[in-house]
Design a protein around this motif. Structure first.
Motif, PDB file in Angstrom:
ATOM      1  N   GLY A 142       0.815  -1.213   0.000  1.00 19.16           N
ATOM      2  CA  GLY A 142       0.000   0.000   0.000  1.00 19.16           C
ATOM      3  C   GLY A 142       0.846   1.259   0.000  1.00 19.16           C
ATOM      4  N   ILE A 143       1.921   1.227   0.795  1.00 22.73           N
ATOM      5  CA  ILE A 143       2.817   2.386   0.854  1.00 22.73           C
ATOM      6  C   ILE A 143       3.511   2.584  -0.498  1.00 22.73           C
ATOM      7  CG2 ILE A 143       4.916   3.294   1.929  1.00 22.73           C
ATOM      8  CD1 ILE A 143       4.012   1.782   4.504  1.00 22.73           C
ATOM      9  N   ALA A 144       3.931   1.484  -1.109  1.00 22.50           N
ATOM     10  CA  ALA A 144       4.618   1.577  -2.401  1.00 22.50           C
ATOM     11  C   ALA A 144       3.704   2.152  -3.478  1.00 22.50           C
ATOM     12  CB  ALA A 144       5.126   0.198  -2.822  1.00 22.50           C
ATOM     13  N   ALA A 145       2.401   1.944  -3.338  1.00 24.91           N
ATOM     14  CA  ALA A 145       1.450   2.448  -4.340  1.00 24.91           C
ATOM     15  C   ALA A 145       1.111   3.913  -4.136  1.00 24.91           C
ATOM     16  CB  ALA A 145       0.167   1.609  -4.301  1.00 24.91           C
ATOM     17  N   ALA A 146       1.498   4.482  -3.003  1.00 25.87           N
ATOM     18  CA  ALA A 146       1.136   5.863  -2.672  1.00 25.87           C
ATOM     19  C   ALA A 146       2.106   6.844  -3.309  1.00 25.87           C
ATOM     20  CB  ALA A 146       1.116   6.061  -1.163  1.00 25.87           C
ATOM     21  N   GLY A 147       1.580   7.951  -3.747  1.00 28.35           N
ATOM     22  CA  GLY A 147       2.396   9.009  -4.323  1.00 28.35           C
ATOM     23  C   GLY A 147       1.483  10.033  -4.978  1.00 28.35           C
ATOM     24  N   PRO A 148       2.011  11.187  -5.336  1.00 25.50           N
ATOM     25  CA  PRO A 148       1.171  12.216  -5.954  1.00 25.50           C
ATOM     26  C   PRO A 148       0.561  11.711  -7.254  1.00 25.50           C
ATOM     27  CG  PRO A 148       3.505  12.735  -6.208  1.00 25.50           C
ATOM     28  CD  PRO A 148       3.426  11.583  -5.260  1.00 25.50           C
ATOM     29  N   GLY A 149      -0.738  11.905  -7.389  1.00 23.62           N
ATOM     30  CA  GLY A 149      -1.435  11.462  -8.588  1.00 23.62           C
ATOM     31  C   GLY A 149      -2.066  10.087  -8.476  1.00 23.62           C
ATOM     32  N   ALA A 150      -1.575   9.272  -7.525  1.00 24.80           N
ATOM     33  CA  ALA A 150      -2.206   7.969  -7.306  1.00 24.80           C
ATOM     34  C   ALA A 150      -3.595   8.191  -6.711  1.00 24.80           C
ATOM     35  CB  ALA A 150      -1.359   7.120  -6.365  1.00 24.80           C
ATOM     36  N   ARG A 151      -4.450   7.202  -6.869  1.00 22.48           N
ATOM     37  CA  ARG A 151      -5.785   7.277  -6.298  1.00 22.48           C
ATOM     38  C   ARG A 151      -5.919   6.299  -5.131  1.00 22.48           C
ATOM     39  NH1 ARG A 151      -9.458  10.316  -9.007  1.00 22.48           N
ATOM     40  NH2 ARG A 151      -8.935  10.961 -11.145  1.00 22.48           N
ATOM     41  N   ILE A 152      -6.869   6.595  -4.246  1.00 24.95           N
ATOM     42  CA  ILE A 152      -7.075   5.741  -3.079  1.00 24.95           C
ATOM     43  C   ILE A 152      -7.304   4.295  -3.493  1.00 24.95           C
ATOM     44  CG2 ILE A 152      -8.688   5.216  -1.208  1.00 24.95           C
ATOM     45  CD1 ILE A 152      -6.776   7.457  -0.515  1.00 24.95           C
ATOM     46  N   GLY A 153      -8.026   4.095  -4.589  1.00 23.60           N
ATOM     47  CA  GLY A 153      -8.265   2.737  -5.061  1.00 23.60           C
ATOM     48  C   GLY A 153      -6.998   1.994  -5.422  1.00 23.60           C
ATOM     49  N   ASP A 154      -5.963   2.720  -5.835  1.00 20.55           N
ATOM     50  CA  ASP A 154      -4.690   2.072  -6.147  1.00 20.55           C
ATOM     51  C   ASP A 154      -4.070   1.464  -4.888  1.00 20.55           C
ATOM     52  OD1 ASP A 154      -5.037   3.039  -8.746  1.00 20.55           O
ATOM     53  OD2 ASP A 154      -3.815   4.823  -8.369  1.00 20.55           O
ATOM     54  N   LEU A 155      -4.162   2.201  -3.782  1.00 22.10           N
ATOM     55  CA  LEU A 155      -3.630   1.704  -2.516  1.00 22.10           C
ATOM     56  C   LEU A 155      -4.452   0.518  -2.017  1.00 22.10           C
ATOM     57  CD1 LEU A 155      -2.495   4.635  -2.812  1.00 22.10           C
ATOM     58  CD2 LEU A 155      -2.581   4.791  -0.328  1.00 22.10           C
ATOM     59  N   SER A 156      -5.773   0.658  -2.086  1.00 26.45           N
ATOM     60  CA  SER A 156      -6.651  -0.424  -1.644  1.00 26.45           C
ATOM     61  C   SER A 156      -6.412  -1.690  -2.455  1.00 26.45           C
ATOM     62  CB  SER A 156      -8.114   0.006  -1.764  1.00 26.45           C
ATOM     63  OG  SER A 156      -8.411   1.082  -0.904  1.00 26.45           O
ATOM     64  N   HIS A 157      -6.266  -1.519  -3.766  1.00 24.09           N
ATOM     65  CA  HIS A 157      -6.018  -2.670  -4.638  1.00 24.09           C
ATOM     66  C   HIS A 157      -4.692  -3.345  -4.292  1.00 24.09           C
ATOM     67  CE1 HIS A 157      -6.068  -5.152  -8.235  1.00 24.09           C
ATOM     68  NE2 HIS A 157      -4.854  -4.722  -8.516  1.00 24.09           N
ATOM     69  N   ALA A 158      -3.661  -2.551  -4.043  1.00 26.33           N
ATOM     70  CA  ALA A 158      -2.356  -3.119  -3.702  1.00 26.33           C
ATOM     71  C   ALA A 158      -2.433  -3.907  -2.389  1.00 26.33           C
ATOM     72  CB  ALA A 158      -1.324  -2.001  -3.589  1.00 26.33           C
ATOM     73  N   ILE A 159      -3.103  -3.345  -1.398  1.00 26.40           N
ATOM     74  CA  ILE A 159      -3.253  -4.027  -0.103  1.00 26.40           C
ATOM     75  C   ILE A 159      -4.071  -5.305  -0.272  1.00 26.40           C
ATOM     76  CG2 ILE A 159      -4.367  -3.840   2.157  1.00 26.40           C
ATOM     77  CD1 ILE A 159      -3.638  -0.812   2.057  1.00 26.40           C
TER      78      ILE A 159
END
Length: 258
Positions: A142-159
């Motif tokens: 989840g942390i690796a997916a976070a960054g400017p421009g990423a969306r919350i769904g990207d973090l949720s999907h990674a987790i």
């Protein structure tokens, strides 16, 4: 409410995060076979007071709890996973303990959780360590997916991809959240989701990401204390959490001890 911190506030967030990370390391070191959960709570109270910080829990009274939490740290043992209210229980060999702590310092909060096995891991060692390791890997994803421009769904999907691949059911009632001048803010960060959906991350946003799982169910039951959430089947559980700050080029983990 979604807050975007300025550089001065972000510097304060780093101080709070380091404090929380250090407190959890101290509490983990002290929590051994024979330790009472109420002792852990008292130690936490003293650590917070000595640092000139404030508890985010003791007066916390959300709609899903029964009155103020009334304690300084969440202590969840074995089949308990979230909002574990400290009580008169002495840790034994093989207990899987989760400590979840949120503290505010100079007006900025940070939130973190760690799960670990106390003493001799015993016959449930493999199950306990697999649970813990899965939540830690999911948190890292989840942390690796976070960054400017990423969306919350990207973090949720990674987790969720990590937790699902490990074979664990995923509950979506409780998950990560925004954090800043208060402990719980928008946006909600589910522990599974679809990429490309939801709020777009911006530098200065703080998020508390918290993958948690139960061995064989996604259903929770509430203790008579009105707070502690347990697995509906009595299976073991684990929970890992860090507060992160979105930066210009990625994400910074704030709740690591110095």
């Amino acid at each position: 409410m979604i807050e975007i911190l300025n550089p001065t506030e972000l510097a304060r967030a780093r101080e709070t995060g380091a404090l929380v990370g250090g407190f959890l390391r101290t509490l983990r070191d002290r929590a051994t076979v024979g330790t009472n959960l109420l002792d852990i709570d008292r130690w936490t109270r003293d650590l917070i007071a000595d640092a000139g910080a404030q508890s985010c829990y003791v007066d916390y009274a959300p709609s899903f709890g029964r009155g103020p939490f009334g304690h300084y740290v969440c202590t969840a043992v074995n089949d308990a996973v979230l909002h574990g209210r400290p009580y008169d229980y002495t840790l034994a060999d093989g207990d899987l303990l989760t400590l979840d702590l949120a503290v505010s310092l100079d007006g900025i909060a940070a939130d973190s959780a760690v799960s670990f096995v106390v003493g001799d891991p015993g016959p449930e060692a493999a199950e306990s360590h697999a649970l813990i390791e899965a939540t830690e890997r999911a948190l890292a994803a989840g942390i690796a997916a976070a960054g400017p421009g990423a969306r919350i769904g990207d973090l949720s999907h990674a987790i969720g991809s990590v937790l699902g691949a490990a074979g664990y059911p995923i509950n979506t009632e409780f998950g990560g959240h925004g954090i800043g001048s208060t402990m719980h803010q928008d946006p909600h960060v589910s522990n599974t989701g679809r990429p490309g959906r939801g709020y777009r991350l911006r530098p200065g946003l703080l998020l508390a990401l918290e993958p948690w799982v139960m061995t064989d169910t996604d259903e929770l039951v509430v203790d008579a204390d009105g707070w502690t959430l347990r697995s509906a089947t009595g299976c073991r559980t684990a929970h890992s959490e860090h507060t992160i700050a979105v930066t210009d080029d990625g994400a910074e983990i704030l709740t690591l001890p110095r």
